[in-house]
Design an enzyme around this catalytic site. Structure first.
Site, PDB file in Angstrom:
ATOM      1  CB  CYS A   1      99.321  73.601  23.958  1.00 42.81           C
ATOM      2  SG  CYS A   1      98.332  74.979  23.423  1.00 42.81           S
TER       3      CYS A   1
HETATM    4  N1  SAJ Z   1      94.911  64.065  26.198  1.00 45.90           N
HETATM    5  C1  SAJ Z   1      94.984  62.732  26.589  1.00 45.90           C
HETATM    6  N2  SAJ Z   1      94.690  62.409  27.872  1.00 45.90           N
HETATM    7  C2  SAJ Z   1      94.321  63.366  28.788  1.00 45.90           C
HETATM    8  C3  SAJ Z   1      94.252  64.722  28.373  1.00 45.90           C
HETATM    9  C4  SAJ Z   1      94.551  65.050  27.071  1.00 45.90           C
HETATM   10  O1  SAJ Z   1      95.315  61.860  25.789  1.00 45.90           O
HETATM   11  O2  SAJ Z   1      94.040  62.999  29.939  1.00 45.90           O
HETATM   12  C5  SAJ Z   1      95.241  64.424  24.824  1.00 45.90           C
HETATM   13  C6  SAJ Z   1      94.064  65.001  24.052  1.00 45.90           C
HETATM   14  O3  SAJ Z   1      93.332  63.975  23.418  1.00 45.90           O
HETATM   15  C7  SAJ Z   1      94.764  65.907  23.029  1.00 45.90           C
HETATM   16  C8  SAJ Z   1      96.019  66.357  23.760  1.00 45.90           C
HETATM   17  O4  SAJ Z   1      96.212  65.448  24.854  1.00 45.90           O
HETATM   18  O5  SAJ Z   1      95.144  65.176  21.879  1.00 45.90           O
HETATM   19  C9  SAJ Z   1      95.960  67.782  24.297  1.00 45.90           C
HETATM   20  O6  SAJ Z   1      94.776  67.860  25.050  1.00 45.90           O
HETATM   21  P1  SAJ Z   1      94.501  69.134  26.023  1.00 45.90           P
HETATM   22  O7  SAJ Z   1      93.259  68.820  26.781  1.00 45.90           O
HETATM   23  O8  SAJ Z   1      95.699  69.471  26.782  1.00 45.90           O
HETATM   24  O9  SAJ Z   1      94.095  70.282  24.999  1.00 45.90           O
HETATM   25  P2  SAJ Z   1      94.949  71.471  24.388  1.00 45.90           P
HETATM   26  O10 SAJ Z   1      96.102  71.016  23.601  1.00 45.90           O
HETATM   27  O11 SAJ Z   1      93.981  72.366  23.714  1.00 45.90           O
HETATM   28  O12 SAJ Z   1      95.545  72.195  25.670  1.00 45.90           O
HETATM   29  C10 SAJ Z   1      95.112  73.461  26.024  1.00 45.90           C
HETATM   30  C11 SAJ Z   1      96.156  73.936  27.013  1.00 45.90           C
HETATM   31  N3  SAJ Z   1      95.910  75.310  27.287  1.00 45.90           N
HETATM   32  C12 SAJ Z   1      96.963  76.145  27.269  1.00 45.90           C
HETATM   33  O13 SAJ Z   1      98.082  75.797  27.053  1.00 45.90           O
HETATM   34  C13 SAJ Z   1      96.648  77.563  27.549  1.00 45.90           C
HETATM   35  C14 SAJ Z   1      96.067  73.096  28.290  1.00 45.90           C
HETATM   36  O14 SAJ Z   1      96.928  73.661  29.295  1.00 45.90           O
HETATM   37  C15 SAJ Z   1      94.665  73.085  28.809  1.00 45.90           C
HETATM   38  O15 SAJ Z   1      94.610  72.267  29.979  1.00 45.90           O
HETATM   39  C16 SAJ Z   1      93.742  72.495  27.745  1.00 45.90           C
HETATM   40  O16 SAJ Z   1      93.813  73.392  26.602  1.00 45.90           O
HETATM   41  C17 SAJ Z   1      92.307  72.429  28.250  1.00 45.90           C
HETATM   42  O17 SAJ Z   1      92.151  72.051  29.423  1.00 45.90           O
HETATM   43  O18 SAJ Z   1      91.404  72.682  27.424  1.00 45.90           O
END
Ligand code: SAJ
Length: 418
Positions: free
Chosen positions: A259
């Site tokens: 995403c």
């Molecule tokens: N990450 C960081 N720092 C942060 C947050 C995330 O480095 O503060 C990194 C994570 O380690 C990962 C990447 O970013 O490698 C993505 O993390 P994510 O928490 O955004 O997880 P995703 O990719 O599964 O995102 C999905 C998204 N959902 C949809 O698009 C419907 C995102 O919008 C959601 O916020 C996220 O899931 C969630 O909260 O679980």
């Protein structure tokens, strides 16, 4: 209603099973015969859909999985939940197009098609509708309804359930919106109608561009405060006490998943195509986030050097290879880049990923091991990339010579944080 969900991955399967549970007759269509066989056998590959739930709707006959397009005949409403990857920075909408063509072949007057796959504003009107019309000979808004409703799947999110997450809905006209809203009202606690597909397409991209940009800001700041000698992790905790106007983001070794590193680039690509100007925030965010693995490797090399060790020939243990904590997904995980760079510098790179036994089916350039005290102690450097709950971090800290902790979970003389 007779429902088809085209694409039975982490977005399509939860929707298909939930639609079946609320009383629809659902066909889960996927072009991958192996996945269809797994689903037909009641074996779920999606962590948020336990196999027991899948078996229950299979047993009642309210859900069937198929790779046979002919089984799609007679649907009242179809949802497209297929991947939209980037190929060399360019959006690849092939899966949407082929799904639309297949659904168009079976499109009947009065039916409805909804696109859920994340894509740039305009895709519903510019690609989905013409493809459906060409395949069916029917006319959008006259013979059939259509619209866009973005997915908001958050793998492993325990706070927000699938049906508890508000769902944006849109239609190409009032009738389409009415039908689409009614369908999703039967599945989600809250639906949020917007004025048209472009707004819904853009809203989804805003959601993840917001995250990508803010993560990149905190990542870049982490590389700077480390040299300033100021603890950014404590500062973020302090800032997070502000009860309004602040959203917590933390530094990491890069941004993985299907995403965040992808969706914002759909927006910047479309803007560049249409306006011939850059969406600068996304370009900068992508540059920062894509270079975090390089920064991690620099920190490892510098620390080895201080200890009189050369990265060439050094034994390095990476902990947590998936892109997200406690997940099994490796897609776009920064660990791949970290391993590749260290291997290129001559290091003996090993990886411990408790969520993927012995690295089944992966192509990472490293040797898969368990995070035993022996492996930890034998490493010249340990890098904690993902702080999975299965890691015994205090034990790792006790046995490691040196750790680069990318998640600020450990402390001690042998620990450095990102
Ligand atoms: N990450 C960081 N720092 C942060 C947050 C995330 O480095 O503060 C990194 C994570 O380690 C990962 C990447 O970013 O490698 C993505 O993390 P994510 O928490 O955004 O997880 P995703 O990719 O599964 O995102 C999905 C998204 N959902 C949809 O698009 C419907 C995102 O919008 C959601 O916020 C996220 O899931 C969630 O909260 O679980």
């Amino acid at each position: 209603m007779q429902i088809v969900v085209a694409g039975q991955g982490c977005v399509g399967l939860p929707l298909a099973v939930r639609a079946a549970e609320v009383g629809h007759q659902v066909v889960g269509y996927d072009v991958d015969p192996h996945r269809v066989r797994q689903l037909a056998a009641g074996d779920s590959h999606v962590e948020d859909v336990p196999s027991a739930r899948l078996r229950a709707v299979l047993d009642t006959g309210s859900y069937t999985a198929t790779a046979d397009a002919d089984a799609l005949a007679g649907y009242d409403l179809a949802v497209i939940t297929v991947p939209t990857p980037l190929r060399d920075g360019v959006p690849d909408l092939t899966y949407i197009e082929t799904s639309a063509r297949t659904l168009g072949d079976h499109l009947r007057p009065g039916a409805t098609v909804v696109l859920e796959s994340t894509t740039y504003p305009g895709t519903t009107e510019e690609l989905l509708l013409p493809t459906l019309e060409q395949a069916s000979g029917l006319y959008a808004g006259v013979d059939f309804q259509a619209g866009f409703s973005p997915e908001r799947i958050a793998p492993g999110n325990k706070r927000w359930s699938f049906e508890g997450t508000p769902k944006l809905v849109s239609g190409i006209d009032a009738k389409s919106l009415e039908v689409i809203k009614e369908f999703y009202d039967g599945i989600f606690h809250t639906t949020v109608p917007v004025s048209g597909p472009r707004v819904a397409e853009l809203a989804k991209l805003i959601e993840n561009t917001f995250r990508y940009v803010n993560i990149s800001m905190i990542n870049e700041l982490a590389t700077l405060t480390n040299r300033l000698g100021v603890d950014i992790w404590e500062a973020i905790d302090a800032a997070d006490t502000k009860p309004f106007g602040f959203t917590r983001f933390t530094p990491g070794p890069g941004v993985g998943g299907h995403c965040l590193p992808v969706d914002p680039l759909f927006l910047s690509w479309k803007i560049q195509q249409e306006l011939d100007v850059p969406f600068r925030f996304v370009e900068l965010a992508d540059d920062v986030n894509q270079n975090m693995p390089d920064y991690v490797v620099r920190r490892v090399v510098e620390a080895l050097d201080k200890r009189g060790l050369d990265v060439d020939g050094a034994r390095i243990l990476l902990l947590g290879l998936t892109y997200k904590i406690n997940a099994t997904d490796l897609r776009n995980s920064p660990s791949a880049r970290v391993a590749e760079l260290l291997t290129g510098l001559g290091a003996d790179v090993r990886g411990a990923e408790p969520n993927i036994p012995d690295g089944a089916g992966t192509e990472l350039t490293l040797r898969w091991v368990d995070a035993t005290p022996q492996e930890v102690a034998a490493a010249d450097a340990v890098v904690l990339l993902m702080d999975h709950s299965r890691f015994d971090l205090p034990k790792i800290q006790r046995h490691a010579a040196w750790v680069l902790d990318c998640r600020n979970r450990m402390s001690g003389a042998n620990i450095e944080v990102l």
